[in-house]
Design an enzyme around this catalytic site. Sequence first.
Site, mmCIF file in Angstrom:
data_model
loop_
_atom_site.group_PDB
_atom_site.id
_atom_site.type_symbol
_atom_site.label_atom_id
_atom_site.label_comp_id
_atom_site.label_asym_id
_atom_site.label_seq_id
_atom_site.Cartn_x
_atom_site.Cartn_y
_atom_site.Cartn_z
ATOM 1 N N GLY A 11 0.813 -1.202 0.000
ATOM 2 C CA GLY A 11 0.000 0.000 0.000
ATOM 3 C C GLY A 11 0.848 1.254 0.000
ATOM 4 O O GLY A 11 2.070 1.201 0.173
ATOM 5 N N SER A 69 -3.631 2.827 -18.549
ATOM 6 C CA SER A 69 -4.943 3.299 -18.091
ATOM 7 C C SER A 69 -5.299 4.691 -18.585
ATOM 8 O O SER A 69 -6.433 5.132 -18.399
ATOM 9 C CB SER A 69 -4.996 3.270 -16.561
ATOM 10 O OG SER A 69 -4.017 4.120 -16.010
ATOM 11 N N LYS A 109 -7.638 5.069 -7.268
ATOM 12 C CA LYS A 109 -7.977 6.121 -8.237
ATOM 13 C C LYS A 109 -9.268 6.835 -7.844
ATOM 14 O O LYS A 109 -9.362 8.069 -7.926
ATOM 15 C CB LYS A 109 -8.109 5.512 -9.635
ATOM 16 C CG LYS A 109 -6.799 4.999 -10.212
ATOM 17 C CD LYS A 109 -7.012 4.314 -11.551
ATOM 18 C CE LYS A 109 -5.700 3.784 -12.121
ATOM 19 N NZ LYS A 109 -5.896 3.062 -13.405
#
Length: 776
Positions: free
Chosen positions: A355, A680, A723
């Site tokens: 993370g 992306s 996101k």
Amino acid sequence: MTTTNIVPNVPLLPLRDMVIFPQMIVPLFVGRKRSIQALELAMLDNRMIFLCAQKKSTASEPKKEDIYTIGTCAEILQLLKLPDGTLKILVEGLARGKITKYIDKESYYCVDVEPIVEKNFPTPEIEAVNRAVLNRFQEYVRLSDSFPPEMIGIAESTEDPGRLADTIASHISLKTNSKQELLETINVANRLEKLSVLLNAELEILQIEKKLHVRIRKQVEKHQKQYYLNEKLRAIKKELGKDDEGGEEIIELKKQIKDIDLPPEALQRANKEIKRLQGMPSMMPETAVIKNHLDWLIHVPWSKATKDNLGLKRASRILEENHYGLKKVKERIIECLAVRKLNPELKGSILCFVGPPGTGKTSVAKSIAAAMDRRFVRLSLGGVRDEAEIRGHRMTYVAAMPGRIIQSIRKAESKNPVFLLDEIDKMSMDFRGDPSAALLEVLDPEQNTAFSDHYLEVAFDLSAVMFITTANTLHNIPHALRDRMEMIEFPGYTEEEKLHIAKTFLITKKVKEHGLTEEHLEFSDESLLYLIRGYTREPGVRNLEREIARVCRKIARKVVESKKEKKKVEVTIESLHNYLGSPKFKHRDVEKNLTIGIATGLAWTENGGEVLTTEVVTMPGKGELLLTGTLGEVMKESGKAALSYIRSRAVELSIDPEFYKKMDIHVHVPEGAIPKDGPSAGITMAISMISALTNTPVNPDIAMTGEITLRGRVLPVGGIKEKILAAHRSGIKTVLLPQENENDLDDIPKDVKKSMGFKLVGSMDEVIRLALNGRC
């Protein structure tokens, strides 16, 4: 002394660190081009050459001021060319000489020489000094190991005092300037006196060296005698049946080995080292190496372990007290404890917390250790690039030590600690090895039962250790290592979660650290939210903690400076400006900032989710596509794929089919100093291009992410939760997501879902309809 006629045009050979005396035959090696040329000319003429020492040996091309004026006239007896181009010559000194004139020659040195002829008249003074010098030389030869005894006979048979002085001077160890001084001393009596002084100085040095040699030899003999007596004493004690085999230190080591429960292999190695230690003198350097090795063998916790506390309620309470949110992480930890309680012998999996920074990975590992009543050790792997950091160095190396795994186990004083391998994605490798390859054995439950450290050279069982690793990203971790670990994702926090963490943990912690109490200050919810939104923009809470600390420092100063009674300071939105200055971040005014050719995309980095704006402008040109903003290869390919899709659909999009021949398209992703990559941004680039080519503005309330294909399909991407949280922090209300990422919405916090809208798209037609409001 008298002089003869001057000899003109004599080739000169400058000498480095060497002085040649008359009547001496000496071999020389010549390599300088000008010196070789001088020798060749001398061989063609009368073989005569003038030898003169250089004042500075470092001068490769000496000038006349770099050469002494007095040297030796010599004859070349022999010349031999060597394969490497140098010359080996044998010369005989004939007489002293003095340079009277330098003759300019480009290819070699040439001088006019005035030979110096000595006339020796025997006097009582010369005879006395001559005898003194001869006696000194005889003593010098006896003390020195570099002279054969025959040198004394040669010196005694030399009747000419001047020649005796030159012979002795050429053979003893003197500096070049001292030998040159003797060569320049023409008066024989003076030369003998100077030589006598130099011989006395050299004799003193030789006598000191002799004393040192005798002292060292006696010391070595003493050690050998001591070793012999120790061995004899040990043999006598053995015959008498006494158990004292090596002094108090060895007895203490044996006692320690007996008191601890060593594995058979470690016990055998320890006994072997004890026997080696007994068989060598205590002053040998290797005894320190053996003692250090025994110290590690004794103090590594081979069998010492703490008792696990596997109470699930207690573990849940500790995790809840120390951490807010992280529901899935806590569930997985409780499950791990439940399995260990049912089957203590089960080899547990290796957990990897992945993370962004500041999301609580390290602190959760500490809480696990506290919940299980285990010791906690942390090893930072950031920047580690040497395999020996993990496995240790072999004993043969100077200052060898075990690897950091064994060092940490010894520090924990337990064979079953919670072992945190921090920043495992920050390791690198170089010529010394790959530390990630060494970790393959450490983090494999099937192999770490016999972990081999190069220093210990005894297998250590790591299966009882609970290994936890942390990382910000996975792509830097080798696949083989990643395959050995179970990934647990630590997502970024929402604003509500940060608010709760600040109220419950951070404010209390910082108030205590700064010597304050709850009577000194109070944060309102509005001021904390303003602090979170205006002064931090991160997935974790580290910067939030720093900003709260800044506020506490300001208030601590006020408390110390104030002479009035204690008065609680309420931190408000207005007072934050006084404490922290103007906000660092502002919510984007999307209606003003987004225009034609500009679309908002979403990206995922090791620091969490990020909002990236993509800008496109068109210019008259020849159809060149410019991609800037420090983009990676995958991102550049996404831009090319988007352009190919637009060209194939130009008519349906109301774009001139020949546009690529008439104009250049420049795609730029701001913050150009930050590297960016990944697929992306494909649909974001496509929408920005279509907007610029059709002069149609993009819907300012929408952000998007997804990979584009040449036929306009929208493919799934990763990092959806991060996101969306980044879009939520930036005030974006609608997000376009690939249809196949629908399941990822289950991980989105409920409060974020309520405040945002999500549109799932499967093709570019849907993206165009939503982002451009169907206007193209």
